[in-house]
Design a protein around this motif. Sequence first.
Motif, mmCIF file in Angstrom:
data_model
loop_
_atom_site.group_PDB
_atom_site.id
_atom_site.type_symbol
_atom_site.label_atom_id
_atom_site.label_comp_id
_atom_site.label_asym_id
_atom_site.label_seq_id
_atom_site.Cartn_x
_atom_site.Cartn_y
_atom_site.Cartn_z
ATOM 1 N N THR A 69 2.337 1.799 -3.481
ATOM 2 C CA THR A 69 1.389 2.162 -4.545
ATOM 3 C C THR A 69 0.771 3.540 -4.338
ATOM 4 O O THR A 69 0.133 4.056 -5.251
ATOM 5 N N THR A 70 0.934 4.127 -3.172
ATOM 6 C CA THR A 70 0.350 5.448 -2.929
ATOM 7 C C THR A 70 1.384 6.567 -2.957
ATOM 8 O O THR A 70 1.075 7.698 -2.619
ATOM 9 N N ARG A 109 0.844 -1.205 0.000
ATOM 10 C CA ARG A 109 0.000 0.000 0.000
ATOM 11 C C ARG A 109 0.880 1.255 0.000
ATOM 12 O O ARG A 109 0.614 2.204 -0.729
ATOM 13 N N ARG A 110 1.923 1.241 0.810
ATOM 14 C CA ARG A 110 2.826 2.404 0.861
ATOM 15 C C ARG A 110 3.449 2.646 -0.499
ATOM 16 O O ARG A 110 3.560 3.785 -0.949
#
Length: 188
Positions: A186-187, A183-184
């Motif tokens: 991809t954001t 998540r980190r």
Amino acid sequence: RVVRLVHVLPMATVEQVQLLEFGEKNRSRAQTRLGVLRQAGYLETLAGRAPNEPAVWVVSPRGVKVFGLEEPEASLQRVKYGRLSHDLAVTDCRVRIMLACREPGLELLTWHREEDGNRAPKSTFALECEVSEKGERALKQKYANFGAYYYGGKFEQDFGTKALRVLVLVRPEPGTSGARFVRRMTTM
């Protein structure tokens, strides 16, 4: 076959050799074969690993000579211990791809490591392996460097194609969340 396999990888754990040569349920056969090859002087294990970490096998100088192999990329003298976790994760991915390519209609034509230089074919996949949670700043810098390499034209100059595909393999450290790490990434 096992010595040549370890040479090609160019380092391997028992599990990696087991999967490629002996199948999922034959760990003891893989361990026995590796032990016999070590006693014969064809393979060596890297020193300095903790007792709970897997042994890492490389081809010995004697194995290179007896089997007529090129000097291996990995040897006791050349292994970069700071990158060992990363290199083993890349080897894990390679083993899985090699297994998948045993299916009819699939073939792994070549595999180039970054140490090989710019000899990749025109249809290029890059494997980026993240084995530790780097800070956001370090990750942004790494991927900014990828972007500059690609968009600055250096990638096309080096490989003769604009077709770059990057597969990012995330292998989190024990006790950390792989999903959170992804998540980190991809954001950003």
